[in-house]
Motif scaffolding. Structure first.
Motif, PDB file in Angstrom:
ATOM      1  N   VAL A  53      30.704  31.568  54.905  1.00 27.01           N
ATOM      2  CA  VAL A  53      32.099  31.997  55.033  1.00 27.01           C
ATOM      3  C   VAL A  53      32.149  33.516  54.917  1.00 27.01           C
ATOM      4  CG1 VAL A  53      34.435  31.774  54.123  1.00 27.01           C
ATOM      5  CG2 VAL A  53      32.857  29.820  53.996  1.00 27.01           C
ATOM      6  N   PHE A  54      32.746  34.179  55.922  1.00 26.73           N
ATOM      7  CA  PHE A  54      32.764  35.638  55.992  1.00 26.73           C
ATOM      8  C   PHE A  54      34.121  36.188  55.552  1.00 26.73           C
ATOM      9  CE2 PHE A  54      29.442  34.439  58.974  1.00 26.73           C
ATOM     10  CZ  PHE A  54      28.448  35.375  58.721  1.00 26.73           C
ATOM     11  N   THR A  95      29.546  49.759  59.916  1.00 20.02           N
ATOM     12  CA  THR A  95      28.886  49.163  61.075  1.00 20.02           C
ATOM     13  C   THR A  95      27.808  48.131  60.750  1.00 20.02           C
ATOM     14  OG1 THR A  95      27.160  50.877  61.257  1.00 20.02           O
ATOM     15  CG2 THR A  95      29.276  51.287  62.377  1.00 20.02           C
ATOM     16  N   ILE A  96      27.609  47.776  59.486  1.00 19.88           N
ATOM     17  CA  ILE A  96      26.531  46.826  59.168  1.00 19.88           C
ATOM     18  C   ILE A  96      26.602  45.570  60.033  1.00 19.88           C
ATOM     19  CG2 ILE A  96      25.583  45.299  57.379  1.00 19.88           C
ATOM     20  CD1 ILE A  96      26.190  47.500  55.355  1.00 19.88           C
ATOM     21  N   PRO A  97      27.744  44.865  60.098  1.00 22.61           N
ATOM     22  CA  PRO A  97      27.765  43.644  60.927  1.00 22.61           C
ATOM     23  C   PRO A  97      27.832  43.922  62.425  1.00 22.61           C
ATOM     24  CG  PRO A  97      29.904  44.007  59.936  1.00 22.61           C
ATOM     25  CD  PRO A  97      29.000  45.059  59.361  1.00 22.61           C
ATOM     26  N   LEU A  98      28.145  45.156  62.815  1.00 21.49           N
ATOM     27  CA  LEU A  98      28.243  45.507  64.223  1.00 21.49           C
ATOM     28  C   LEU A  98      26.913  46.005  64.772  1.00 21.49           C
ATOM     29  CD1 LEU A  98      31.643  47.416  64.044  1.00 21.49           C
ATOM     30  CD2 LEU A  98      31.290  45.138  64.994  1.00 21.49           C
ATOM     31  N   LEU A 141      32.153  38.724  64.788  1.00 19.59           N
ATOM     32  CA  LEU A 141      31.874  37.704  65.795  1.00 19.59           C
ATOM     33  C   LEU A 141      30.387  37.599  66.126  1.00 19.59           C
ATOM     34  CD1 LEU A 141      32.818  35.614  67.856  1.00 19.59           C
ATOM     35  CD2 LEU A 141      33.193  37.503  69.476  1.00 19.59           C
ATOM     36  N   ARG A 142      29.692  38.721  66.294  1.00 18.39           N
ATOM     37  CA  ARG A 142      28.286  38.656  66.687  1.00 18.39           C
ATOM     38  C   ARG A 142      27.446  37.964  65.617  1.00 18.39           C
ATOM     39  NH1 ARG A 142      25.995  44.204  68.092  1.00 18.39           N
ATOM     40  NH2 ARG A 142      24.381  42.972  69.144  1.00 18.39           N
ATOM     41  N   VAL A 143      27.718  38.251  64.353  1.00 24.50           N
ATOM     42  CA  VAL A 143      26.995  37.579  63.268  1.00 24.50           C
ATOM     43  C   VAL A 143      27.397  36.112  63.204  1.00 24.50           C
ATOM     44  CG1 VAL A 143      26.552  37.575  60.791  1.00 24.50           C
ATOM     45  CG2 VAL A 143      26.918  39.740  61.975  1.00 24.50           C
TER      46      VAL A 143
END
Length: 298
Positions: A33-34, A275-278, A46-48
């Motif tokens: 869960v994010f 930007t970690i998840p991007l 979304l990408r992750v």
């Protein structure tokens, strides 16, 4: 995507007289869960989300007042946010325990959730999280207690907004065109900009609550931190101030991990706080995979 701008995935779920946007993908347990940071949306992840859904159930959502969820007065008490998430997960049929992933302010909510409901947390992944010891590590100019106490976003020049919009849009370069445009436009909607500022306005009260509530549960923990900067940061602060914050954060996260029996801190040299998840969805996915393995072995 429809001509009306309707999102191509997820849906609005009725909850407590308002609607929350959420998307659930994949299959497996524990579910991941994010929780985005202040001003962040579920779709930023979304990408992750797509990568994690290849392995297990993945949930992204927008807290009330953010993203595509209905508006609400902000800021809110931390426990109200956590109770809202628990109700949403029950509505979605996503049973605990969960692997909770919190980015920035979302990391505070994850840590408080673990304090209140330790049996519902299988593991925690924190992405450059806020923490109640923040001011103990930061130079004076960056201490939260030294920031103006207000819930009103300052007036920003049009030229600054344009520069910030351009820098922000470039962060979503890997997203497909229709979704990228819709997402960036929503981020820069006047009310969503204000809500991003308001949501963390009570952060000192959150720090006090976490500090007084005792330790987190002994569950597997990974902290990912960014050692780079991006254009959105250097528009707001000098390069030297950003450097000082990165160095102080690294010391804080090293100590957080060291104080946790199953804690680990991983530094990403090619990602920034935002930007970690991007920029590194692969690193987030790898950390999720490692935590799922550690939770299963416990």
């Amino acid at each position: 995507m429809s001509a009306s701008g309707q999102l191509p995935l997820g849906e609005l779920r009725p909850l407590e007289g308002r609607r929350l946007w959420a998307d659930i993908a994949g299959n497996g347990e524990p579910a991941v869960v994010f929780l985005p940071g202040a001003g962040g949306f579920g779709l930023d992840l979304l990408r992750v989300h797509e990568l994690v859904a290849r392995t297990t159930t993945s949930v992204i959502y927008d807290r009330a007042g953010t993203g595509w969820s209905d508006d609400i007065d902000l800021p809110r008490p931390m426990d109200e946010v956590i109770d809202e998430l628990r109700q949403l997960l029950r509505l979605l049929g996503v049973e605990p325990p969960h692997l909770l992933v919190g980015h920035s302010l979302g990391g505070l909510y994850v840590q408080r959730h673990a304090q209140r409901f330790p049996d519902e947390v299988a593991a925690m992944l924190l992405l450059d999280p806020a923490h109640e010891d923040w001011d103990l590590y930061m130079p004076e100019a960056l201490k939260m207690a030294n920031q103006p106490a207000t819930t009103d976003m300052p007036e920003l020049p049009a030229t600054f907004i344009a520069q910030y919009h351009s820098a922000f849009a470039s962060l979503f370069g890997a997203f497909p065109d229709p979704l990228r445009e819709l997402l960036v436009d929503r981020h820069f909607h006047a009310e969503r900009l204000r809500n991003g500022f308001r949501e963390g306005a009570n952060v000192l009260a959150m720090f006090d609550q976490l500090r007084s509530a005792g330790p987190r549960p002994d569950v597997p923990l990974i902290i990912l931190s960014g050692a780079a900067s991006d254009a959105t940061q250097t528009l707001l602060s000098s390069t030297e101030v950003v450097r000082q914050q990165i160095e102080a954060s690294r010391r804080l996260y090293d100590d957080m991990a060291a104080k946790t029996p199953r804690g680990e801190h991983r530094v990403l040299p090619d990602a920034s706080h935002l930007t970690i998840p991007l920029a590194r969805p692969d690193a987030v996915q790898r950390a999720v995979r490692d935590l799922l393995g550690r939770a299963a072995a416990a």
